[in-house]
Design a protein around this motif. Structure first.
Motif, mmCIF file in Angstrom:
data_model
loop_
_atom_site.group_PDB
_atom_site.id
_atom_site.type_symbol
_atom_site.label_atom_id
_atom_site.label_comp_id
_atom_site.label_asym_id
_atom_site.label_seq_id
_atom_site.Cartn_x
_atom_site.Cartn_y
_atom_site.Cartn_z
ATOM 1 N N TYR A 122 0.837 -1.195 0.000
ATOM 2 C CA TYR A 122 0.000 0.000 0.000
ATOM 3 C C TYR A 122 0.876 1.251 0.000
ATOM 4 O O TYR A 122 2.071 1.187 0.301
ATOM 5 N N THR A 123 0.270 2.409 -0.299
ATOM 6 C CA THR A 123 0.972 3.687 -0.242
ATOM 7 C C THR A 123 0.130 4.693 0.532
ATOM 8 O O THR A 123 -1.057 4.483 0.750
ATOM 9 N N GLY A 124 0.753 5.785 0.943
ATOM 10 C CA GLY A 124 -0.003 6.876 1.542
ATOM 11 C C GLY A 124 0.180 7.086 3.019
ATOM 12 O O GLY A 124 -0.222 8.112 3.547
ATOM 13 N N GLY A 125 0.760 6.154 3.726
ATOM 14 C CA GLY A 125 0.981 6.338 5.149
ATOM 15 C C GLY A 125 -0.304 6.382 5.969
ATOM 16 O O GLY A 125 -1.382 6.008 5.505
ATOM 17 N N ILE A 126 -0.185 6.882 7.190
ATOM 18 C CA ILE A 126 -1.284 6.849 8.158
ATOM 19 C C ILE A 126 -2.445 7.768 7.766
ATOM 20 O O ILE A 126 -3.575 7.554 8.192
ATOM 21 N N THR A 127 -2.176 8.779 6.951
ATOM 22 C CA THR A 127 -3.257 9.679 6.525
ATOM 23 C C THR A 127 -3.718 9.391 5.102
ATOM 24 O O THR A 127 -4.555 10.110 4.570
ATOM 25 N N GLY A 128 -3.178 8.359 4.498
ATOM 26 C CA GLY A 128 -3.515 8.026 3.118
ATOM 27 C C GLY A 128 -4.786 7.194 2.998
ATOM 28 O O GLY A 128 -5.457 6.890 3.988
ATOM 29 N N PRO A 129 -5.086 6.787 1.784
ATOM 30 C CA PRO A 129 -6.331 6.075 1.519
ATOM 31 C C PRO A 129 -6.364 4.641 2.057
ATOM 32 O O PRO A 129 -7.435 4.036 2.113
ATOM 33 N N HIS A 130 -5.220 4.098 2.469
ATOM 34 C CA HIS A 130 -5.184 2.704 2.918
ATOM 35 C C HIS A 130 -4.981 2.562 4.424
ATOM 36 O O HIS A 130 -4.653 1.476 4.897
ATOM 37 N N ALA A 131 -5.188 3.630 5.170
ATOM 38 C CA ALA A 131 -5.025 3.567 6.625
ATOM 39 C C ALA A 131 -6.008 2.572 7.239
ATOM 40 O O ALA A 131 -5.656 1.827 8.165
ATOM 41 N N ALA A 132 -7.215 2.523 6.710
ATOM 42 C CA ALA A 132 -8.213 1.571 7.230
ATOM 43 C C ALA A 132 -7.788 0.133 6.936
ATOM 44 O O ALA A 132 -8.003 -0.766 7.765
ATOM 45 N N ASP A 133 -7.165 -0.085 5.780
ATOM 46 C CA ASP A 133 -6.662 -1.425 5.464
ATOM 47 C C ASP A 133 -5.540 -1.814 6.417
ATOM 48 O O ASP A 133 -5.429 -2.978 6.806
ATOM 49 N N GLY A 134 -4.725 -0.848 6.798
ATOM 50 C CA GLY A 134 -3.677 -1.109 7.778
ATOM 51 C C GLY A 134 -4.262 -1.535 9.115
ATOM 52 O O GLY A 134 -3.745 -2.427 9.784
ATOM 53 N N LYS A 135 -5.355 -0.915 9.513
ATOM 54 C CA LYS A 135 -6.017 -1.287 10.769
ATOM 55 C C LYS A 135 -6.588 -2.709 10.675
ATOM 56 O O LYS A 135 -6.545 -3.468 11.639
#
Length: 147
Positions: free
Chosen positions: A102-115
């Protein structure tokens, strides 16, 4: 008199910590998926047995999520590229890292996927005091969570 007793107390605490860290009591409830011991009754050098390649921590994690995770966790975990620290646990301060594409870090579009990935990690691994951190492909943090 007070400082003398304080010194003895500090030494006792240090010895107690050293004993606690040095002890190795195994808890079978905290087994890492895919690391079960093999039976010693099998012959070691059989011509029919082929050496199984070592599976990566990421593959073991993905397999566990496939078996135990929710459909959204399973989709998010498909983006995992590497896992470190999942096999080293002492139940005092365990730290694991999950890397994704993924890209974008904690404020990017994939933050929910990280969670979702952090949640899936907690489903598969258990620690008394563990922290998993999920990173994007540039090494920026996507999320973190306890496990």
């Amino acid at each position: 008199m007070g400082f003398g007793c304080l010194g003895i107390l500090i030494v006792a605490i240090i010895i107690g910590i050293a004993v606690a860290l040095g002890g190795s009591s195994e808890d079978t409830s905290n087994k890492v998926p895919g690391t079960e011991a093999t039976s010693s009754s099998q012959p070691e050098n059989s011509q029919n047995d082929k050496e199984e390649p070592t599976r990566s921590q990421a593959d073991i994690f993905k397999e566990c999520v496939t078996q135990k995770g929710t459909p959204t966790e399973q989709t998010a975990v498909k983006h995992v590229t590497k896992v470190t620290g999942a096999d080293e646990k002492n139940n005092i301060l365990d730290s694991a890292e999950v890397f994704t594409d993924y890209t974008g870090g904690i404020t990017g579009p994939h933050a929910a996927d990280g969670k979702l990935i952090a949640s899936a990690f907690a489903t598969c691994y258990d620690s008394d005091n563990g922290l998993v951190t999920v990173y994007d492909k540039n090494g920026e943090m996507l999320s973190n969570g306890n496990f």
